[in-house]
Design an enzyme around this catalytic site. Sequence first.
Site, PDB file in Angstrom:
ATOM      1  N   LYS A 122       8.735 -15.280  -3.730  1.00  7.11           N
ATOM      2  CA  LYS A 122       7.913 -14.222  -4.055  1.00  7.11           C
ATOM      3  C   LYS A 122       6.273 -14.418  -4.123  1.00  7.11           C
ATOM      4  O   LYS A 122       5.627 -12.699  -3.627  1.00  7.11           O
ATOM      5  CB  LYS A 122       7.917 -13.883  -5.969  1.00  7.11           C
ATOM      6  N   LYS A 174      -3.612 -12.652 -11.137  1.00  6.89           N
ATOM      7  CA  LYS A 174      -2.612 -13.655 -11.495  1.00  6.89           C
ATOM      8  C   LYS A 174      -1.840 -14.241 -10.870  1.00  6.89           C
ATOM      9  O   LYS A 174      -1.924 -15.773  -9.880  1.00  6.89           O
ATOM     10  CB  LYS A 174      -1.346 -13.656 -12.710  1.00  6.89           C
TER      11      LYS A 174
END
Length: 285
Positions: free
Chosen positions: A170, A238
């Site tokens: 990811k 993030k």
Amino acid sequence: MQVGFIGLGIMGQPMAANLIKAGFTLTVFDRDEARAVPLVEMGAQAGASPAAVAGASEMVVTMLPETPHVEAVLFGENGVAQALEPGSVFIDMSTISPSATVEFAGRLRERSVELLDAPVSGGQPGAKAGRLSIMVGGDRAAYDRALPLFQAMGNNVVYTGPNGYGQKTKLVNQIVGSLNLLAMVEGVRVASAAGLDLKLTLQAVAGGAAGSWMWSNLGPRVAEQDYRPGFMIRHHAKDLRLTVQLLEELGIAAPGAELCHRLFQEAMQKGFGELGNQGLIKLWW
Ligand code: NAD
């Protein structure tokens, strides 16, 4: 199958809805109670806590903001870990730290519970349409058991290897996506400064070698100065923080990702955290 779903935000809400539509029996929980209501109207049970959800479920899915939220839901007061039966599977579909994921998996394995890290890509439109890319790390047998769930939420499910590999995949996705986003923002700005018709520019570029998901999905939003969130800047920031941590662990430079990390930090400092990530353009425009 009895499935628990915790974290019913922009992504979790439509993902849980697709599980219900596919015939799974759901118990759901969000710390914001109102977020469970549309799913209860579709037939889900509302759980009173993460532990209550886990007590009613063979598999529990989380779709939470960041690493500390997943840790709290797992191991905090009234957490999932204390209530899951041995042999059950915990599936974290949030984007969180790969190394924390490996640690959480080890702690769950002591209780004979397998963790799958299964972050997703495809955004809110992909979540609604059941067309997410799902990148799964963990025990292969647990993956095989969870596959029908993944197939109800995604159309590109890839088993990537042991725990942490889903999250690392990811982060690679986020490097490529961030640079595509930055390219889109820059293209739109220059087109605007050059006096071009933005609709025509978007149409022309989409059909050639420079086309991308970011260009086609978020370009039109930027052109209309629509900064409502599909994927919030604070989550994107993030992800880039996690990416930079991974680069440090690997001891390699990735200048494009590092530039995006700096720009997203700047956007956070300017108070843009709750905007969609197309709002990055507000740094200049
Ligand atoms: P969101 O902020 O809309 O949703 C998160 C939900 O978790 C909220 O409803 C919040 O109330 C709930 N929550 C937070 N702490 C909780 C707790 N302790 N107990 C129960 N519920 C709690 O975020 P989102 O956009 O749905 O993203 C979720 C995750 O998926 C993030 O890790 C994000 O990076 C990732 N992701 C998002 C997208 C996107 O396009 N939005 C795409 C891919 C991946």
